[in-house]
Design an enzyme around this catalytic site. Sequence first.
Site, short mmCIF file in Angstrom:
data_model
loop_
_atom_site.label_atom_id
_atom_site.label_comp_id
_atom_site.label_asym_id
_atom_site.label_seq_id
_atom_site.Cartn_x
_atom_site.Cartn_y
_atom_site.Cartn_z
CD GLU A 181 -2.41 -1.35 2.73
OE1 GLU A 181 -3.41 -2.06 2.84
OE2 GLU A 181 -1.89 -0.76 3.70
CD GLU A 349 -3.80 -6.36 3.62
OE1 GLU A 349 -4.55 -5.54 4.20
OE2 GLU A 349 -2.56 -6.27 3.61
#
Length: 778
Positions: A181, A349
Amino acid sequence: MVGMKVQHDGRLYSLDDERIVVYGGTLQYFRVPRNYWEDRLRKMKSHGLNTVETYIAWNWHEPQEGVFDFTGETHPQRDLIGFLELAQKLGLYVIIRPGPYICGEWKNGGIPDWLINSHPEILAKSPNGSFPRDVYYPPITYLHPTYLEYAMKWYEEVLPIIRDYLYSNGGSIISVTIDDEPSYWETIFQPFLTDYNEIIVRENGIWHSWLKENYSLGDLEERYGERFSDYTEIAPPKSFSEPLPKVLDWHHFKIWMINEYVRRLYEKIREYVDVPISLLDPYLLLAAWKEFYLYVTRHKLDIHLWTEFWYSFYRTFDFKEDKLGHLYFKTGIYRYYVSKLKTPPLSIETQASLANVIEKDEAELLYALLPALGIHNLNYYLYVGGENPRGYESHNGVTWDVYSPIGLDGRERQHVEPIKWIGEFLKSNIDFVDSQFKARVAFGMYEPYEALNLWGYKPESFEESVNLNEYLFGERGLLTLLAMSNVPFDVIDLEISTLEEMLQYEQIWVYSLDFMSREVQEKLIKYVEEGGNLVILPTLPYLDENMKPCTRLRDFLGVEVERAKARDNMRLIPYLSVDAEGIDRMVVRNVAREVKGGEAIAWIGDKVVGTIVRKGKGSAVILGFRLQYYSSYHDMHRKFVDKILQLQGVKREVEVSNRDIIAIPRIHYLVLVNPRDEEVAGKVKYRGVEFEIKMKGRGVLFIPVDVEINGVKLVYATATPIGGGNRRIKFRNHLSDTSEIAIRDGRIRGVKGGYVLQEKGERVYVIRHERETFEIEF
């Protein structure tokens, strides 16, 4: 096994020509006691998982500069090699994420203290200088040469180990993920928090180089409304007192730096790795994925874009009907970009922990809707609970078990149940992946709006609210209304979509702020002229991307929308009642603007607030108010959506008599969803087939329609197929104790776990089943 390859067809990964659904869970070996590893991995396999995913924490394996441990000599939980060998022994594939930054609620996100302490110049800076050193993720200047030097040294130590365990080298690693990220440690959400590091803002630094690469001085004078004799006169913005185009350029510049950083890491990894290289959610934004797509395409980087789905964080998991709009939007914009990148969609995720409690019906709703909406490869995070070694904790103190499916003590929690059966469905019905989701309706996103919403910044001269979380994406937003109105939709990027791509959709919805580029306005004009049906609200743009007057769309439509300022304070907004034909006092919030021109379709008293215009081969509905989701007995908002569809001649692919049953068509499958924890029942018509359905509570069914499974030609079945064998199908229906099975030929020879209650017609059987699963032999 040496020489085996990991390939893909844009939907699924293939291991030596065998297509697989990646179905995994996260076990972070460095947080789980070494003697528990095998037990936890075996439990994961028993739940139907075929993949284990883990980070590799840089600061854990290099606690002192130049001192590495990958075999557990200094601590048993540093035995990376032992973990990889164990996963391979147990037949699990591995997805590995070696950073350098891993986030993961881990000290410094994995960046070593010794590096930060000896080289503080690598830290990102605010306009006022350095940040406090004790922030939980000290933001790093990605392109600082010293940081890149040490990151590459880390890679040179860890990547040879990864290479030895690649699937192509006889190991089990099927993908390596870059960083995690990369969003400037999430400070990208605040435009002026970072990065004012000297290497960026100094004269002829990275900022000035980027400006030179992207704009002429004349372009910048037009955008910023100033005169410049040299690029060095243009300092980075430090507040919203600067022109909006400059602030947006600063935002896009930081995104570009992330892309540059990712490229450097990718090129280093590629020296060692021949399996897919992946990246999770660049920037932690959505519409800005446009920048990632354009960058990797331009530089010919073969990076697989992966995503994530979180709906609570350290509080009770909450995924119900009011989250559907956001889910449809995120899956839609993700599908849009991975289809352009031609790589398989994967949620690395998928939230399975970090919540006080996760109810299994709400978990099922999220976990089943992801494949229903086109994301067939799933990894559940965090699957196995653990503990943080002392000195490496961040958000959680000692604990790293926040309601994981498998707890620190090995217990299996309730949301394992939907994980099991959804995996059974996906792995036994690979053809479901090929029955692709394709909507007739699209939502058109304009990327600059995302930034304004994120920052909560509305220029003083703007009339429309930038609070898109409230009016568009949120629980009461327009997108939830579309989802709950049985209008499944794709998402397209209006800036890069071609007219041909837009015309694939019968209808496009656009939420407009005060500005929109001239090019996008022209595209929407062409879309309508060529037969498309546009719905635009709650205003029409009157400025272009440089904030200069531009009314091309308004002029084409021949419509004037009242210039009235929306109110930003939610305590001061009006609640208004809108009428339309068959609609009595539909409540809308905030100001409603008068719309002049076209045929009136909605009004407040004598004031027209919605019209339809027919132009060329198409039409446009213009609404001067915010259409949102409200659930009530009168159900006016969903009825108004029905009215718009009818006015523009857009027909649903699926007819459902009970609008509280949500239907997602997948060609040879129909996904039926009950998002509420109460019984619903109704008739369904799809692809020439009609049947009745009852769902006693919240949950999802994958209904096969006109498809052959295990040698049996099904007309339909009101239960989910989850396996079986030759002319045997195992079904699951946890939402009713009866299921209907219709077949094209043959007959039912026996039912295990139930019995034939009724033969309704030729080869149409009603099965009563005592349990949620039953198996039929044909």
